[in-house]
Enzyme design. Structure first.
Site, PDB file in Angstrom:
ATOM      1  N   LYS A 162      11.006   4.384  -2.079  1.00  0.00           N
ATOM      2  CA  LYS A 162       9.592   4.043  -2.059  1.00  0.00           C
ATOM      3  C   LYS A 162       8.907   4.912  -3.113  1.00  0.00           C
ATOM      4  O   LYS A 162       8.755   6.117  -2.921  1.00  0.00           O
ATOM      5  CB  LYS A 162       8.986   4.291  -0.676  1.00  0.00           C
ATOM      6  CG  LYS A 162       9.474   3.325   0.395  1.00  0.00           C
ATOM      7  CD  LYS A 162       8.801   3.607   1.723  1.00  0.00           C
ATOM      8  CE  LYS A 162       9.279   2.659   2.808  1.00  0.00           C
ATOM      9  NZ  LYS A 162       8.748   1.311   2.650  1.00  0.00           N
ATOM     10  N   ASP A 183       0.844   2.513  11.998  1.00  0.00           N
ATOM     11  CA  ASP A 183       0.871   1.234  11.287  1.00  0.00           C
ATOM     12  C   ASP A 183       1.986   0.350  11.832  1.00  0.00           C
ATOM     13  O   ASP A 183       2.686  -0.318  11.076  1.00  0.00           O
ATOM     14  CB  ASP A 183       1.050   1.471   9.786  1.00  0.00           C
ATOM     15  CG  ASP A 183       0.760   0.205   8.968  1.00  0.00           C
ATOM     16  OD1 ASP A 183       0.015  -0.660   9.459  1.00  0.00           O
ATOM     17  OD2 ASP A 183       1.304   0.078   7.853  1.00  0.00           O
ATOM     18  N   VAL A 229       8.841  -0.646  -3.572  1.00  0.00           N
ATOM     19  CA  VAL A 229      10.080  -0.350  -2.863  1.00  0.00           C
ATOM     20  C   VAL A 229      11.241  -0.955  -3.652  1.00  0.00           C
ATOM     21  O   VAL A 229      11.205  -2.139  -4.022  1.00  0.00           O
ATOM     22  CB  VAL A 229      10.063  -0.906  -1.424  1.00  0.00           C
ATOM     23  CG1 VAL A 229      11.326  -0.488  -0.683  1.00  0.00           C
ATOM     24  CG2 VAL A 229       8.820  -0.439  -0.682  1.00  0.00           C
ATOM     25  N   GLY A 279       0.803  -1.210   0.000  1.00  0.00           N
ATOM     26  CA  GLY A 279       0.000   0.000   0.000  1.00  0.00           C
ATOM     27  C   GLY A 279       0.834   1.258   0.000  1.00  0.00           C
ATOM     28  O   GLY A 279       0.387   2.314  -0.438  1.00  0.00           O
ATOM     29  N   MET A 280       2.055   1.152   0.521  1.00  0.00           N
ATOM     30  CA  MET A 280       2.920   2.320   0.547  1.00  0.00           C
ATOM     31  C   MET A 280       3.533   2.597  -0.818  1.00  0.00           C
ATOM     32  O   MET A 280       4.207   3.604  -0.999  1.00  0.00           O
ATOM     33  CB  MET A 280       4.048   2.117   1.566  1.00  0.00           C
ATOM     34  CG  MET A 280       3.602   2.187   3.007  1.00  0.00           C
ATOM     35  SD  MET A 280       3.143   3.854   3.482  1.00  0.00           S
ATOM     36  CE  MET A 280       2.789   3.585   5.219  1.00  0.00           C
TER      37      MET A 280
END
Length: 889
Positions: A38, A131, A23, A19-20
């Protein structure tokens, strides 16, 4: 992406996605190091508002510099790609370690301690992880723990507008069904119940997640399992962890920490990870606790201790204390430590001394805010809820009466020392000092009062008198610049105080004792500041960012032996040498952690609020004012307690001192821009002076009348005919004006309210200023010179420090939210019409600012609220520890 270059970073390999965003492993071709990139999802990278929000959040996160937090190096972009550049951390993530089975307690606790320390460091800066989960924790081969993705959850979420709930949770769950108001974002198994319900979250959500991670480390199982998202969230909200999975030999303190962290009611969970960390270490554990059974249940005679850790954490969050809830056997003199958080999580007053302890050590008074917005709170250490002290607005430097039932303080609004019964009532005058820069006071057993003001000797108010007279004399030959921070010794044996001789670090200041009758003083120790006599027979003072102690003979007024460091990391305000600690006669210590600092930062920012020039490079600076042509800035320079005036050349990035004798303040410019104006007491009494901006020649007085001291900015009309300024007195602050060719100022806008910070419109026909007549500081405008003809409210919901733009088309002002702008429209009758305020950029803590003539650049002095402490460390029975560290005999 492999082989692509983003800025100086060459993409080498893909590390993962989620979701980030994706990477990648990348090589920094400039610094020859590996980093993690990222790449932001399109939903963020292509949304200007969300990207701006993400950028602001990333800048805040980049300020986190902690060994257990993966560092953010910056943001880069190439075409439509935007990537966050982060420290590349080797080793396994914690989820991989747990996948091999439960982690032994001896290995799990060091990991947990490091995670807690990372959370503590972030929470102190106002950053919540949102998170935390095993996959976001890296464990290196040497045992070092690194927590990843701090605060990025908030940065990644969609800003749904001011009326939307604060759903700043983790974005690792992004199903289409979860994209509207009330959405649930986050990794379900580690969400707090309030997070799972889509409610606003604070740092207590991180404490819940910490408990869930610790449970999983010790058991090898998730605290809230489920076959799907719905079942997992239902378990988080409704069920308890299976405590039978916890190892039966788990120490009671660890079991209690798990129960506290995973309490579904955030009010019982507590709000301070530092208390959790200390509880894991066993700081609050007594010998009885240590000897208790390891089956998870305490001895019957101490069943109340099951909730002790929970009470401790909750009390720290609410400003309550727990030690009174934990009975100790008679005669037990065990040293006990805990932390008090300020009411409403407000930052403690940064200046001078924000806290005081009653003689018996049962009452703590502390201040939040600054200047006329400062507020004192009373915390009873027996565990009662803290309360605001009515009638103590604008109060600073609190101190107790000998009996402990009355507090004294300096009132910034009344410009006098006042007294107020701790039980309540109205504030009453004690006396008026000769200057507003007061730096400490002490109340003797016979009602003698000794006070200090910056740049002055000590003053004394004798019993029955209402006015202060000089007690000591500054020895110019010994370079004594100020006598500050007095304490009347027991039995009126003398007054202990600090001598400042110009050392900006305060480490070379001297501690002295003055006779209460003659005022003659003797040096008792060289190298220290802000000393206090402790009834244990010690002098306790600040040196080198720590508290030092040395035995002190009250009869001979001499020290014995060498000082010993007894408490590390104690905050001191560099502007006055006030170390932030207090000691009671009974042995309670209260102090604020931190470092020596000025508590403000100054810089030049562009129209988006991004910093482009640091104005603090040559030392502390503040109150920046642009020259009429925008090429220079007049500044107040902070030099180890003294206030000077200088000019910063923007093109050359260089500061030129103009006047560095003490107490030169309120810089401004003449209308021609060739001279800097300021107020100074250089010739006795505060007068206005002007000096060439290059520092050549001696400053020349502009008016012969002494104006009284005031830190409110002055401003000249563009034609050079009028000088408007704020002037303080016993009745408050009003706007005054001086006309060129005269020596006497006159009040222009005066009322029982506090009016200050005037600014002329470019055509000189209107004056904007701030006033608290509504109970909150707001910005108003009036015609000039006929100020009584009309009055317009410019700001909404609070406003300070107005500045008119160079073309007259806007008025800027500071608010709690950031920098605001109000459009100004002229009509046929010549009366301006003020539009609705809009936000130029978000920025907390703006103290002073100015706008360049073209309206595109901003010079700002701000209080870094996110870095200011909100915690007071309290140590009960501290004298027992002090005597062990520094024996008196």
């Amino acid at each position: 992406m492999i082989g692509k270059t983003i800025g100086p970073y060459q993409v080498v390999a893909m590390l993962g996605d989620g979701g980030m965003g994706e990477v990648y492993l990348a090589r920094d071709t400039k610094l020859n190091r590996d980093v993690a990139l990222k790449v932001l999802p399109d939903a963020v990278a292509n949304d200007a508002d969300r990207l701006a929000r993400f950028t602001r959040e990333a800048q805040t996160l980049a300020a986190l510099n902690h060994p257990n937090i993966a560092h953010i190096h910056g943001l880069e972009e190439s075409g439509n790609l935007r990537a966050l550049v982060m420290e590349l951390v080797d080793g396994e993530d914690l989820s991989e370690v747990i996948a091999r089975g439960p982690i032994p307690l001896a290995d799990a606790l060091p990991i947990a301690h490091q995670i807690a320390e990372a959370l503590e460091a972030a929470h102190e800066r106002g950053i919540i992880h949102r998170d935390l989960k095993p996959a976001n924790v890296k464990v290196r081969g040497d045992g070092t723990v690194k927590v990843l993705d701090f605060g990025l959850a908030k940065a990644m979420t969609q800003d749904a507008g001011p009326r939307t709930k604060d759903l700043t949770n983790s974005p690792t769950l992004t199903t289409p069904a979860m994209t509207q108001m009330g959405m649930i974002l986050g990794t379900a198994a580690y969400m707090s119940p309030e997070q799972a319900r889509g409610r606003p979250v604070d740092k207590r959500a991180d404490i819940w997640a910490f408990g869930a991670v610790l449970y999983e480390m010790l058991t090898g199982r998730r605290a809230f399992p489920g076959d799907d998202l719905t079942e997992t969230i239902a378990n988080v909200v409704k069920t308890d962890p299976d405590w039978g999975e916890v190892p039966p030999d788990l120490p009671a303190r660890v079991r209690r920490v798990l129960q506290v962290c995973l309490d579904k009611d955030p009010r019982r969970r507590g709000g301070d990870i530092s208390a959790i960390r200390l509880a894991l270490k066993g700081v609050f554990e007594t010998e009885t606790d240590a000897a208790s059974r390891t089956d998870g249940s305490p001895p019957r005679s101490h069943a109340w201790r099951v909730t002790a850790a929970a009470a401790l954490v909750s009390a720290a969050a609410a400003g309550l204390l727990v030690w009174s809830l934990v009975p100790r056997p008679a005669g037990d003199e065990q040293t006990t430590r805990f932390i008090i958080r300020t009411v409403g999580d407000l930052p403690l007053s940064a200046f001078d001394l924000p806290l005081a302890l009653s003689p018996n050590g049962r009452d703590l008074v502390y201040g939040v805010g600054a200047d006329d917005q400062a507020q004192l709170f009373h915390q009873n250490l027996d565990g009662f809820e803290p309360r605001a002290i009515d009638g103590a607005r604008g109060a600073k430097n609190p101190f107790f009466s000998p009996r402990g039932d009355v507090i004294g303080f300096y009132s910034a609004s009344a410009r006098q020392f006042q007294r107020l019964a701790l039980a309540g009532g109205s504030a009453a005058r004690l006396f008026e000092p000769g200057t507003e820069i007061t730096v400490g006071a002490s109340w003797g057993e016979d009602d003698t009062l000794v006070t200090s003001s910056w740049g002055q000797p000590l003053s004394v108010v004798r019993p029955g008198a209402s006015e202060a007279v000089d007690l000591t004399r500054l020895d110019a030959g010994a370079r004594e610049e100020s006598h500050v921070w007095p304490q009347i010794l027991p039995g009126n044996r003398g007054v202990l105080f600090t001598i400042w001789s110009g050392d900006p670090t305060w480490d070379q200041s001297e501690l002295a004792v003055a006779d209460l009758e003659s005022g003659t003083h003797t040096i008792v120790l060289r190298g220290g500041a802000s000393a206090r006599y402790a009834s244990s027979g010690h002098l306790v003072f600040w040196r080198g960012n720590a508290l030092m102690a040395v035995p002190f003979d009250l009869d001979t007024l001499t020290t014995r032996g060498e000082p010993v460091r007894v408490v590390t990391d104690v905050r001191l305000y560099q502007g006055s040498g006030g170390a932030h600690f207090a000691i009671s006669q009974g042995g309670t210590l209260a102090y604020v952690q931190g470092k020596q600092e000025m508590f403000s930062e100054s810089f030049v920012a562009d129209s988006s609020g991004q910093r482009v020039i640091n104005l603090d490079a040559a030392g502390g600076a503040g109150d920046p004012v642009f020259s009429p042509d925008g090429t220079r800035l007049a500044l107040t320079l902070y030099r180890g307690g003294a206030f000077g005036v200088g000019v910063f050349d923007i093109a050359r990035n260089q500061v030129t001192p103009v006047a560095l004798t003490r107490d030169n303040v309120s810089p401004g410019w003449t209308s021609e821009g060739d001279r800097v104006t300021f107020m100074s007491n250089r010739d006795g009494g505060y007068r206005w002076y002007a000096s060439r901006f290059d520092g050549s020649g001696a400053p020349e007085p502009l008016f012969s009348e002494a104006q009284g001291f005031n830190l409110t900015r002055s401003v000249w009309s563009r034609d050079g005919r009028y000088l408007a300024y704020g002037r303080g007195g016993a009745e408050g602050t009003d706007v005054w004006v001086l006309e060129s060719g005269t020596d006497t100022g006159r009040p222009l806008i005066a009322s029982p309210a506090a009016e200050s910070a005037p600014t002329f419109s470019p055509d000189g026909r209107f004056l904007a200023y701030q006033s608290d007549e509504s109970g909150t500081a707001e910005v108003y405008a009036r015609p000039f010179p006929d100020v009584d003809a009309r009055r317009d409210l410019i700001s909404r919901s609070g406003g300070r420090r107005p500045v008119w733009s160079g073309n007259g088309e806007h008025v800027f002002y500071a608010s709690e939210e950031g920098l605001m702008r109000v459009p100004v429209a002229s009509v046929a009758d010549g009366v301006p019409r003020f539009g609705q305020p809009s936000l130029v950029f978000e920025m907390s803590g703006i103290k002073n600012f100015d706008v360049s003539p073209d309206g595109q650049t901003f010079a700002i002095e701000r209080m870094p609220i996110e870095a200011m402490s909100k915690e007071i460390h309290v140590v009960l029975n501290w004298f027992e520890e002090l005597k062990r560290l520094v024996p008196v005999k």
